[in-house]
Scaffold this motif. Sequence first.
Motif, mmCIF file in Angstrom:
data_model
loop_
_atom_site.group_PDB
_atom_site.id
_atom_site.type_symbol
_atom_site.label_atom_id
_atom_site.label_comp_id
_atom_site.label_asym_id
_atom_site.label_seq_id
_atom_site.Cartn_x
_atom_site.Cartn_y
_atom_site.Cartn_z
ATOM 1 N N GLU A 160 -49.661 -10.993 -35.481
ATOM 2 C CA GLU A 160 -49.194 -12.322 -35.851
ATOM 3 C C GLU A 160 -50.357 -13.191 -36.330
ATOM 4 N N ARG A 161 -50.741 -14.267 -35.607
ATOM 5 C CA ARG A 161 -51.779 -15.170 -36.096
ATOM 6 C C ARG A 161 -53.123 -14.964 -35.406
ATOM 7 N N TRP A 162 -53.304 -13.826 -34.713
ATOM 8 C CA TRP A 162 -54.502 -13.662 -33.917
ATOM 9 C C TRP A 162 -55.122 -12.290 -34.099
ATOM 10 N N SER A 175 -58.266 -16.978 -34.828
ATOM 11 C CA SER A 175 -56.922 -17.334 -35.280
ATOM 12 C C SER A 175 -56.894 -17.416 -36.802
ATOM 13 N N PRO A 177 -54.798 -18.920 -40.438
ATOM 14 C CA PRO A 177 -54.159 -20.170 -40.834
ATOM 15 C C PRO A 177 -52.652 -20.177 -40.573
ATOM 16 N N GLN A 178 -52.119 -21.364 -40.428
ATOM 17 C CA GLN A 178 -50.684 -21.519 -40.260
ATOM 18 C C GLN A 178 -49.952 -20.862 -41.420
ATOM 19 N N GLY A 179 -48.908 -20.122 -41.106
ATOM 20 C CA GLY A 179 -48.134 -19.436 -42.136
ATOM 21 C C GLY A 179 -48.548 -18.000 -42.365
ATOM 22 N N THR A 181 -49.106 -14.168 -41.127
ATOM 23 C CA THR A 181 -48.680 -13.191 -40.128
ATOM 24 C C THR A 181 -49.408 -11.888 -40.386
ATOM 25 N N ARG A 199 -48.383 -14.180 -46.000
ATOM 26 C CA ARG A 199 -48.410 -15.617 -45.745
ATOM 27 C C ARG A 199 -47.142 -16.238 -46.309
#
Length: 365
Positions: A160-162, A175, A177-179, A181, A199
């Motif tokens: 996912e984001r990590w 981490s 950026p937002q959006g 995966t 993204r």
Amino acid sequence: MRTAFPRGLAAVVLAAGLTATATPATAAPAATDRHGWALHSAGRLPGSYFSAIASSRPWDAWAAGHQVDGTGRARGVLLHWQGRQWNRVPAAGLPKVSYWHSVATSSPRNVWVYGWSQTRQSMAHFDGRRWREVAMPDDVVTHGFAKLAVAPGATWLASERWAARRVRGGWRSTSFPQGVTVTSIDARSAREVWVAGYRHAPGEPVQPYAARWNGRTFVPVATPDNGLAVRDLYVDRRNNVWLVGQIPQGWEDHRPAVLHWDGRRWRDLGLPDQNQWPEAVSVARDGTVWVTGDPEGFEGPATFWGHDGRRWRTVTAELPRGAFAPRIAGLAPIPGTNRMWAVGGYEVVVGEGSSQSYESFHVYR
């Protein structure tokens, strides 16, 4: 349009060099089929599915999966290849999980597995003598589908984001950026580490995402804005990276894509079969790129595509009599050879409206 079918709980594990007929689990694979994928039995484990495989030596490989019993209860299963047969790994030192999802290794003394149950996620490490449970990274949210990558001096877990790397007995997380995966991670050394996925910004179409570790953080690498949803990533060596997935074509259609990074640009090699859903990519020692997945319709044989740098060729593998719905989930080269392991699955009809799944092994040479 792709017809939905339950994926079931079967496994196909493939490796280069076996015969074209099933052989007992106690027999060594015979390298008589010089140019093809061939079937090999691992003991017929009903209700089993193996989602990942990794190999550090020709005689050392690990397959991660699970098996469902007659009551519907899943139990994680690890298998170990030691040159002649696959053996179930004893539970001593391993945490109890319902599903082993990912496995990675850099040597027979450095093996990592990741799995999960309904209440927790777990990791374990094998040092060549014993297994021991390892604490999960505190801030990595994985929901059961994290991927491992291991190279000399590097151990990573990403989802996912990590992404988290093992440092002095603990974890350091990064981490994205937002959006974004992350769906896949691969490493060839402590510095040559890549992640890939997609993204998705609000109101915009999905686009592929890839990033490379620079020793401190992951730096995004520009990708084509073609809508590719990355399913798998393979790093062959520096500036030789492969991504596979599907590109939507309207509401119901898609086309497969195989992207190659040469250090300067991405090249889309496509696939000869436009109905394919690529799920795994790997590269043999001779440079042949192998791609596989599950074909449209679920009725044909297990299918592989090999690219020799100039063109694709299609190679199919037989399934046991009555088997259908082949699905291959992962590929892994056998070091020091041109052979290849892979994992996937198939079903066998056992009654009206019902089927049973079994693991099986194949191999290409």
